[in-house]
Design an enzyme around this catalytic site. Sequence first.
Site, PDB file in Angstrom:
ATOM      1  N   ARG A 192      -3.800   3.883  -1.199  1.00 59.75           N
ATOM      2  CA  ARG A 192      -4.167   2.785  -2.084  1.00 59.75           C
ATOM      3  C   ARG A 192      -3.565   1.458  -1.649  1.00 59.75           C
ATOM      4  NH1 ARG A 192      -3.370   5.290  -8.144  1.00 59.75           N
ATOM      5  NH2 ARG A 192      -3.679   7.478  -7.617  1.00 59.75           N
TER       6      ARG A 192
ATOM      7  N   HIS B 100       0.838  -1.202   0.000  1.00 60.57           N
ATOM      8  CA  HIS B 100       0.000   0.000   0.000  1.00 60.57           C
ATOM      9  C   HIS B 100       0.869   1.245   0.000  1.00 60.57           C
ATOM     10  CE1 HIS B 100       0.741   1.234   4.217  1.00 60.57           C
ATOM     11  NE2 HIS B 100       0.893  -0.063   4.424  1.00 60.57           N
ATOM     12  N   CYS B 101       0.273   2.367  -0.428  1.00 65.44           N
ATOM     13  CA  CYS B 101       0.936   3.662  -0.305  1.00 65.44           C
ATOM     14  C   CYS B 101       0.098   4.505   0.654  1.00 65.44           C
ATOM     15  CB  CYS B 101       1.114   4.324  -1.667  1.00 65.44           C
ATOM     16  SG  CYS B 101      -0.427   4.677  -2.549  1.00 65.44           S
ATOM     17  N   ALA B 102      -0.070   5.798   0.392  1.00 63.76           N
ATOM     18  CA  ALA B 102      -0.782   6.658   1.337  1.00 63.76           C
ATOM     19  C   ALA B 102      -2.275   6.397   1.358  1.00 63.76           C
ATOM     20  CB  ALA B 102      -0.515   8.124   1.002  1.00 63.76           C
TER      21      ALA B 102
END
Length: 452
Positions: free
Chosen positions: A400, A396-398
């Site tokens: 998503r 995951h990122c910030a």
Amino acid sequence: MLSFLQKLGKSFMLPIAVLPAVGIILALGREDVFNIPFVYQAGTAVFDHLPLIFAIGIAIGISKDSNGAAGLSGAISYLMLDAATKTIDKTNNMAVFGGIIAGLIAGYTYNRFKDTKLPEYLGFFSGRRLVPILTAIITIILAGIFGVVWPPIQSCINSFGEWMLGLGGIGAGIFGLFNRLLIPLGLHHVLNNIFWFQFGEYNGVTGDLARFFAKDPTAGTYMTGFFPIMMFGLPAACLAMVVTAKPSKRKATAGMMIGFALTAFITGITEPIEFAFMFLSPLLYAVHAVLTGLSLFIVNWLGIRSGFSFSAGAIDYVLSYGIAEKPLLLLLVGICYAAVYFIVFYVLIKALNLKTPGREDDDVDEVLDENTVQDVNENIMLKGLGGKENLQTIDHCATRLRLTVKDTALVDEALLKKAGAKGVVKSGGQSVQVIIGPNVEFAAEELRAAVK
């Protein structure tokens, strides 16, 4: 290549996540706030060592299991790369780009050799302990190459940066336009890092973001124009989507959109809003991208200058107020942008009969009650992704989930949206991105637990 850039963009999130806290520390220590020199210098120290932080963060982000050995290797790689290239040519300054290179070296070395077994008499150095050693060897070789080839590369980057800065508002507008257009692919982080952490130099720090907090009077060009969009424009778009919702669904739509709008206004996180209309109407999203570029141009033309440590929300607006130029005028621009966004979204949603939230023909996009979120993540979302057998990697990122699946055809977008996803992007090959929002880390952990 696209998959690599998306993974690189995701890996930026760990070092960037440090900046909001550092920005608060820096702001509290400033002369115009509490004037506490040791607090201010503590915050400045992080910005002075951004390349090292990026090297550690990217190495951990690239590694398959986010192990600390990768981060240690990233730090070793950057320190060696920086010292070696400057020894070859004193003018070398790879800055954050050097940290990115070091992080990539360490991350991929870790993935390749973390399970390597050596002969018994060298057994102590097997596995993860081998990674820093091999990273150091690889870095020395590459440092010799970069020490020679980097000066002309640096010259080209500096020339391009000076050219973009010379364009003033036009250059800022172009950046703002492409910043939004790259969001569907998740590549905006790559573009952002070039402008915010690489372009321009002031007292030894590089990039628009770091230079702004170092009080460079020319910094803020590539940040200021996002405040009217994130604090005013997109929240007004939420209001337009509520007003245009079907009467029977307006209350539920308002509950969801108010949360999105407050998140955007306070923190500057806007992806949940953007994915509510991004794929329903590419035209509407294109208009949003153009308006973003126009905002960066307008504030530059008006001589407004501000910045942020994380994103263009109210928190960063307040923290940057003391060193910003014409911050009150920035609010006036924001109010005007709120009116523009509301009118544009209202008219286009009505004219094109867009199925924005609250205007759907069925209930596939309904978000389940918050009390069932954990069950959703373990059951409906997993089913929407094609089941345990279809999932290969979970990251995951910030905002998503970044997933690798065996077969994208098994991914059911309707089910994922029913589970609470704000959007789904099949970005080529086996990559799938599921937009969750600020709580994505918890969703990722629950999904990992479900597939064990």
